[in-house]
Design an enzyme around this catalytic site. Structure first.
Site, PDB file in Angstrom:
ATOM      1  N   THR B 137       0.828  -1.211   0.000  1.00  0.00           N
ATOM      2  CA  THR B 137       0.000   0.000   0.000  1.00  0.00           C
ATOM      3  C   THR B 137       0.862   1.261   0.000  1.00  0.00           C
ATOM      4  OG1 THR B 137      -1.724  -1.158   1.188  1.00  0.00           O
ATOM      5  CG2 THR B 137      -1.761   1.228   1.356  1.00  0.00           C
ATOM      6  N   PRO B 139       0.708   5.837  -0.001  1.00  0.00           N
ATOM      7  CA  PRO B 139      -0.172   6.921   0.467  1.00  0.00           C
ATOM      8  C   PRO B 139      -1.331   7.172  -0.499  1.00  0.00           C
ATOM      9  CG  PRO B 139       2.130   7.552   0.714  1.00  0.00           C
ATOM     10  CD  PRO B 139       2.133   6.221   0.029  1.00  0.00           C
ATOM     11  N   ALA B 247      -3.352 -13.822   3.987  1.00  0.00           N
ATOM     12  CA  ALA B 247      -3.559 -13.005   5.188  1.00  0.00           C
ATOM     13  C   ALA B 247      -5.043 -12.848   5.504  1.00  0.00           C
ATOM     14  CB  ALA B 247      -2.896 -11.654   5.013  1.00  0.00           C
ATOM     15  N   GLU B 368      -6.333  -5.094   4.428  1.00  0.00           N
ATOM     16  CA  GLU B 368      -6.357  -6.349   3.650  1.00  0.00           C
ATOM     17  C   GLU B 368      -7.595  -6.429   2.761  1.00  0.00           C
ATOM     18  OE1 GLU B 368      -3.848  -8.587   3.979  1.00  0.00           O
ATOM     19  OE2 GLU B 368      -2.865  -7.540   5.617  1.00  0.00           O
ATOM     20  N   GLY B 369      -7.885  -5.315   2.141  1.00  0.00           N
ATOM     21  CA  GLY B 369      -9.073  -5.234   1.305  1.00  0.00           C
ATOM     22  C   GLY B 369     -10.217  -4.697   2.131  1.00  0.00           C
TER      23      GLY B 369
END
Lengths: 248, 389
Positions: B137, B139, B247, B368-369
């Site tokens: 990820t 910014p 994950a 995580e989504g």
């Protein structure tokens, strides 16, 4: 060192037990079972002795198939071998001890470890009975154990203090809380234990000498009463203790 | 509070093997003995309980499904899930630590790494002597990681890395970062070691959630990465997304743990808290809340159990993992909030675990989504129409 540890499979300490329909046994429905906590100290001590002297730790339990769960935990903690002495009947301490002693004889261990008592029926007799049957020294309620050249020095918990005793191997030692801090089975240990076979054999038949007639729960306690939460409640509390409970 | 006894309204225990139960009970005991007594203190201070890393490693909690030759336990996916459930019953931050180390660092090294990278890093990460983090990820690129700006440029003997990552769990603690960057327009994974010139990982502060977890930025300024640190089998966005699936699977289980902790606290409280001369558990509105909680926990348990069995047969689809993550976290957060209501004003105190879990789950719902992205992933799967590109 040839180390033998006897363990028991007992209801979890947090479980609320119910008396079964026969009025003589506990109802197993909804109960979580566990390795008896004092026996867990015995397993840990066995593993520590093996670390010091090398050798093998055999763990054995008398009971039904459900006891395999507890044996599996002991294997996962690191015991080398596990034996289930199969017998699902209700036995008194003597009948249990005789069968355990029969098995122990075959194995001729250097030391036999027990917990000081199983936390289910709390008779606290089996270890001492096994020692007697095998004519071995018996040391109970042990909080510290040192073994050098076949000589044992053990610290026992007694009322108001500790007692230091000595003896020789082979011997029966019964573990008390404080003897050690049992290890967690590692996840790798659990997977290794899964691959090990638990040897099953019939426990020798021994007739019980004591029979359970009935079992009952203690009478329900009356709920407590909170008179107040600060100092202003003291006069009322004193009045109630004096006039109602009549204890002061 | 009385010791946690598990929540099992549908006898799911009967669907577990002896070793799966033993794994769960062991981690449960570990959490009761070692996490719960210190977690509120760390949550208040905003610190991660570093002393637990060694114990967690000794238990075998890192990379627990990977092969024994790397020092791992080779658990099946259900046992792994139960482990995550218990860790998150302790705290989402503790579960996050294990998730990142296992699913986002050890898994990609195992899956996309060279033999040398596996032999070097996996035993260190399993034993907790090295800590890892995962940098995807950025910014400006969260739900749309494919737009990432971080670039790798080919140089003599390696690559020059430039860019920045954000919201990186364990970033500041990490000895190695699995960083995803574009090389000639294609996404690859790189292992960036702590102390590499031009690499820094400042901690992000001011969080109201996951306070017992370290969250960081990763900054790369002309950071030279030797060629041997490229993950050779990684290629395209699919590679990091495969890690995220791992994950998310752990999160779907973990959320049940947080929900169980809140339900357990609420049930115990409701039975002992007296108002109008009777326990509040005797009021219909409280019962309705408790029933809703135990119903959703039971559904989540069954969802995860079947998902785990599918995963063990290599039949779990990433969309099924999305469904479990989306559902379980949503309901865990709902359960945490309901538990807070049952606990009344006491619910906001850290004498109870409820507000901490509630705040943590706000993050878990997004990371995580996001809940929304998982909705669109499942939406695309069932309609055949992608709503997001």
């Amino acid at each position: 060192m040839n180390i033998l540890v006897f363990v028991n499979h007992v209801p979890d300490t947090e479980t609320k037990v119910k008396v079964g329909a026969d009025g003589k046994t506990i109802d197993p429905a909804g109960i979580n079972y566990m390795l008896s906590p004092y026996d867990e100290f015995a397993v840990e001590e066995g593993l520590k002795l093996r670390e010091k002297f090398t050798g093998e730790v055999t763990v054995a339990s008398l009971g039904g198939d459900a006891n395999k769960e507890t044996l599996r935990k002991a294997l996962a903690m690191g015991c080398n071998k596990a034996v289930l002495l199969k017998d699902a009947s209700v036995r008194d301490s003597f009948a249990v001890a005789r069968s355990l002693a029969d098995f122990a004889k075959e194995l001729s261990p250097d030391i036999i470890l027990f917990g000081k008592q199983s936390i289910d029926y709390d008779n606290g007799q089996v270890g001492s009975l096994v020692a007697e049957i095998l004519s071995m020294p018996s040391i109970s309620v042990v909080v510290k154990l040192e073994i050098n050249d076949g000589a044992i020095v053990a610290e026992r918990e007694i009322e108001g203090g500790h007692e230091v005793v000595c003896s020789t191997l082979p011997a029966v030692v019964m573990a008390q809380k404080g003897l050690n801090q049992p290890r967690y089975p590692s996840l790798k240990g659990i997977m290794d234990a899964k691959r090990k076979v638990i040897e099953e054999r019939a426990a020798s038949f021994v007739e019980s000498k004591v029979e359970v007639l009935s079992m009952r729960k203690p009478p329900a306690k009356n709920p407590g009463k909170i008179v107040g939460t600060d100092v202003s409640a003291v006069p009322e509390l004193v009045r109630l203790l004096h006039e109602e409970a009549k204890v002061i | 509070m009385a010791k946690f006894q598990g929540v099992d309204y549908y006898n799911t225990e009967n669907l577990l093997s002896e070793d799966e139960i033993l794994v769960r009970n062991t981690v449960r005991e570990f959490v009761d003995d070692n996490v719960l007594p210190v977690i509120e203190k760390h949550n208040r201070a905003g610190t991660f309980p570093m002393h637990l890393v060694k114990q967690m490693a000794e238990l075998g909690l890192f990379g627990a499904t990977l092969p024994a030759k790397y020092g791992c336990a080779e658990l099946n996916n259900v046992a792994y899930g139960l482990m995550m459930e218990e860790l998150e019953r302790g705290d989402s931050g503790i579960r996050s630590f294990a998730s990142v180390q296992s699913a986002l660092v050890m898994y990609p090294i195992f899956t996309f790494g060279s033999e040398e990278q596996k032999d070097y890093w996996l035993p260190k990460l399993a034993s907790g002597t090295a800590i890892g983090c995962f940098g995807l990820t950025e910014p400006d690129f969260g739900s749309n990681p494919g737009g990432m700006i971080t670039r790798a440029e080919k140089k003599d003997g390696g690559f020059l890395l430039n860019g920045a990552k954000m919201w990186i769990t364990n970033g500041t603690l990490a000895d190695v970062a699995v960083v995803w960057a574009k090389l000639d327009g294609e996404i690859f994974g790189f292992l960036v070691e702590k102390g590499t010139k031009g690499f820094s990982a400042p901690e992000m502060t001011g969080k109201h959630s996951l306070r017992a977890s370290v969250t960081s930025e990763l900054v790369f300024e002309d950071c030279f990465i030797p060629e041997k640190n490229l993950l050779p089998k990684s290629e395209g966005l699919k590679s990091p997304l495969m890690c995220l699936s791992q994950a998310r699977y752990g999160i779907a289980w973990g959320a049940i743990g947080a929900a169980m902790a809140c339900y357990d606290a609420a049930l115990q409280y409701a039975k002992s808290r007296v108002q109008f001369d009777k326990p509040i558990a005797s009021f219909q509105m409280t019962q309705e809340k408790l029933v809703h909680m135990v119903t959703e926990i039971t559904k989540a348990q069954l969802l995860c159990l079947q998902l785990g069995r599918l995963k063990d047969q290599n039949k779990a689809k990433f969309t099924q993992i999305s469904l479990a993550k989306r559902n379980n976290v949503y309901h865990a957060l709902e359960i945490a909030r309901m538990a807070r209501e049952i606990l009344g004003a006491n619910g906001i105190l850290d004498e109870y675990p409820v507000m901490r879990h509630s705040a943590n789950l706000e993050s878990v719902k997004t990371y995580e989504g996001t809940h929304e992205m998982h909705t669109l992933i499942i939406g695309e799967d069932i309609t055949g129409i992608a709503a997001f590109n």
